[in-house]
Design a protein around this motif. Structure first.
Motif, mmCIF file in Angstrom:
data_model
loop_
_atom_site.group_PDB
_atom_site.id
_atom_site.type_symbol
_atom_site.label_atom_id
_atom_site.label_comp_id
_atom_site.label_asym_id
_atom_site.label_seq_id
_atom_site.Cartn_x
_atom_site.Cartn_y
_atom_site.Cartn_z
ATOM 1 N N ALA A 1 166.250 51.038 -38.982
ATOM 2 C CA ALA A 1 165.413 50.687 -37.838
ATOM 3 C C ALA A 1 163.989 50.305 -38.250
ATOM 4 N N CYS A 2 163.497 50.849 -39.360
ATOM 5 C CA CYS A 2 162.108 50.583 -39.757
ATOM 6 C C CYS A 2 162.007 49.428 -40.756
ATOM 7 N N CYS A 3 163.079 48.688 -40.964
ATOM 8 C CA CYS A 3 163.088 47.667 -42.026
ATOM 9 C C CYS A 3 163.140 46.242 -41.485
ATOM 10 N N HIS A 4 162.790 46.069 -40.199
ATOM 11 C CA HIS A 4 162.856 44.748 -39.572
ATOM 12 C C HIS A 4 161.507 44.345 -38.987
ATOM 13 N N ALA B 1 156.872 44.285 -39.872
ATOM 14 C CA ALA B 1 155.862 44.248 -40.923
ATOM 15 C C ALA B 1 155.640 45.658 -41.472
ATOM 16 N N VAL B 2 156.055 45.884 -42.696
ATOM 17 C CA VAL B 2 155.858 47.181 -43.353
ATOM 18 C C VAL B 2 154.729 47.004 -44.366
ATOM 19 N N PHE B 3 153.667 47.771 -44.203
ATOM 20 C CA PHE B 3 152.490 47.581 -45.052
ATOM 21 C C PHE B 3 152.492 48.563 -46.224
ATOM 22 N N ARG C 1 163.671 40.681 -41.599
ATOM 23 C CA ARG C 1 164.536 41.688 -42.217
ATOM 24 C C ARG C 1 164.060 41.871 -43.651
ATOM 25 N N CYS C 2 163.727 43.085 -44.052
ATOM 26 C CA CYS C 2 163.176 43.296 -45.391
ATOM 27 C C CYS C 2 164.169 42.788 -46.443
ATOM 28 N N PRO C 3 163.749 41.914 -47.335
ATOM 29 C CA PRO C 3 164.653 41.429 -48.375
ATOM 30 C C PRO C 3 165.137 42.532 -49.332
ATOM 31 N N LEU C 4 164.505 43.700 -49.277
ATOM 32 C CA LEU C 4 164.952 44.814 -50.116
ATOM 33 C C LEU C 4 166.075 45.616 -49.458
ATOM 34 N N LEU C 5 166.443 45.205 -48.245
ATOM 35 C CA LEU C 5 167.552 45.856 -47.537
ATOM 36 C C LEU C 5 168.854 45.198 -47.982
ATOM 37 N N SER C 6 169.849 46.020 -48.336
ATOM 38 C CA SER C 6 171.122 45.452 -48.799
ATOM 39 C C SER C 6 171.911 44.888 -47.621
ATOM 40 N N GLY D 1 171.429 49.411 -46.521
ATOM 41 C CA GLY D 1 170.756 50.471 -47.271
ATOM 42 C C GLY D 1 169.552 49.912 -48.024
ATOM 43 N N CYS D 2 168.569 50.763 -48.246
ATOM 44 C CA CYS D 2 167.395 50.327 -49.015
ATOM 45 C C CYS D 2 167.772 50.294 -50.506
ATOM 46 N N THR D 3 167.562 49.151 -51.137
ATOM 47 C CA THR D 3 167.942 49.003 -52.551
ATOM 48 C C THR D 3 166.943 49.659 -53.499
ATOM 49 N N VAL D 4 165.823 50.115 -52.957
ATOM 50 C CA VAL D 4 164.813 50.789 -53.800
ATOM 51 C C VAL D 4 164.474 52.151 -53.184
ATOM 52 N N TYR D 5 165.510 52.810 -52.655
ATOM 53 C CA TYR D 5 165.292 53.978 -51.787
ATOM 54 C C TYR D 5 164.369 55.033 -52.408
ATOM 55 N N ALA E 1 162.034 54.743 -54.389
ATOM 56 C CA ALA E 1 160.653 54.262 -54.527
ATOM 57 C C ALA E 1 160.115 53.729 -53.197
ATOM 58 N N ARG E 2 160.855 53.926 -52.111
ATOM 59 C CA ARG E 2 160.443 53.330 -50.822
ATOM 60 C C ARG E 2 159.029 53.784 -50.460
ATOM 61 N N GLU E 3 158.377 52.951 -49.688
ATOM 62 C CA GLU E 3 156.964 53.152 -49.358
ATOM 63 C C GLU E 3 156.726 54.374 -48.459
ATOM 64 N N LEU E 4 155.466 54.746 -48.344
ATOM 65 C CA LEU E 4 155.107 55.914 -47.527
ATOM 66 C C LEU E 4 155.559 55.739 -46.084
ATOM 67 N N ASN E 5 155.352 54.547 -45.507
ATOM 68 C CA ASN E 5 155.698 54.362 -44.095
ATOM 69 C C ASN E 5 157.178 54.609 -43.838
ATOM 70 N N ALA E 6 158.032 54.271 -44.790
ATOM 71 C CA ALA E 6 159.469 54.514 -44.612
ATOM 72 C C ALA E 6 159.749 56.009 -44.615
ATOM 73 N N ARG E 7 158.918 56.771 -45.333
ATOM 74 C CA ARG E 7 159.118 58.225 -45.391
ATOM 75 C C ARG E 7 158.636 58.889 -44.099
ATOM 76 N N VAL F 1 152.083 43.232 -46.556
ATOM 77 C CA VAL F 1 153.553 43.342 -46.491
ATOM 78 C C VAL F 1 154.162 42.955 -47.839
ATOM 79 N N TYR F 2 155.382 43.412 -48.093
ATOM 80 C CA TYR F 2 156.027 43.132 -49.384
ATOM 81 C C TYR F 2 156.031 41.636 -49.754
ATOM 82 N N PRO F 3 156.389 40.724 -48.817
ATOM 83 C CA PRO F 3 156.413 39.305 -49.214
ATOM 84 C C PRO F 3 155.062 38.806 -49.745
#
Ligand code: SF4
Length: 223
Positions: free
Chosen positions: A54-57, A59-61, A122-127, A131-135, A137-143, A197-199
């Motif tokens: 839900a949090c991967c679609h 702007a994640v800073f 859609r975050c390009p790091l999402l499989s 699933g998060c492909t860098v789980y 190491a995921r960023e603080l906001n995802a935690r 954002v990641y991009p």
């Protein structure tokens, strides 16, 4: 090879310390924050769990140390997989070129929030499976998303699913503060003031992920 590439990237990001020193401190503060989040959410059966994206679609800073942690994982991938990720990141950066430029100019506040709301992807790091492909190491906001409380609004931070789940509880739960977690990160590490954002990060430091002689890699961002 990827260790040397990572050190080059750390230098290009402006760090004086080695990449491993920075990442060691980041992992320590993430572990402390994860512990506080888990304590706050204990027994609540929050909807935030593996498989929910839900949090991967949107702007994640992230700041430079958070990007460095993700870069470490990506650099360990085969080159063709890095190429595909970079291509997707560059595409998103191009799609939102105007918004990303505006974010560089506008200070935090309602105007910046409005620009950020327009950046949805859609975050390009999402499989493909969600699933998060860098789980790890995921960023603080995802935690903190859906696992903490927004101190300003005294309400759950972020996730609508968590809002709905907690609304039916008779007592307000003592979730860990999202801003408190951010302050812990800022106190532990340098170069946390700029968030993008990641991009944007991948586009600016794209040479760190491209195949080719190391000498030219990550030496300076492409504008
Ligand atoms: S890095 Fe992972 S957790 Fe963060 S937005 Fe992308 S897929 Fe989601």
């Amino acid at each position: 090879m990827s260790a040397a590439r990572l050190e080059d990237l750390a230098k290009a990001l402006g760090f004086q310390e080695s990449a491993q020193d920075i990442l060691g401190r980041l992992r320590t503060v993430y572990a402390q924050i994860d512990q506080r989040l888990a304590e706050g959410a204990q027994g609540l059966q929050l909807p935030c769990k593996a498989g929910c994206d839900a949090c991967c679609h949107e702007a994640v800073f992230v700041c430079a140390p958070e990007f460095l942690a993700v870069a470490e994982q990506v650099m360990a991938w085969p080159q063709d997989r890095q190429d595909r990720l970079l291509h997707q990141m560059l595409q998103v950066a191009s799609d939102f070129e105007d918004e990303l430029e505006l974010l560089e100019l506008v200070d935090s506040g309602p105007e910046r929030d409005e620009v950020a709301r327009r950046i949805r992807f859609r975050c390009p790091l999402l499989s493909a499976e969600g699933g998060c492909t860098v789980y790890s190491a995921r960023e603080l906001n995802a935690r903190t998303f859906g696992q903490s409380r927004h101190e300003g609004f005294d309400a759950p931070y972020g996730c609508e699913l968590t809002h709905a789940a907690l609304k039916v509880l008779p007592q307000r739960p003592a979730l860990y503060g999202a801003q408190q977690a951010r302050r812990a990160l800022v106190q532990a590490l340098e170069r946390t003031e700029r968030v993008q954002v990641y991009p944007w990060w991948f586009a600016r430091y794209r040479s760190a992920f491209e195949d080719g002689p190391r000498a030219s890699r990550a030496s300076r961002p492409r504008e």
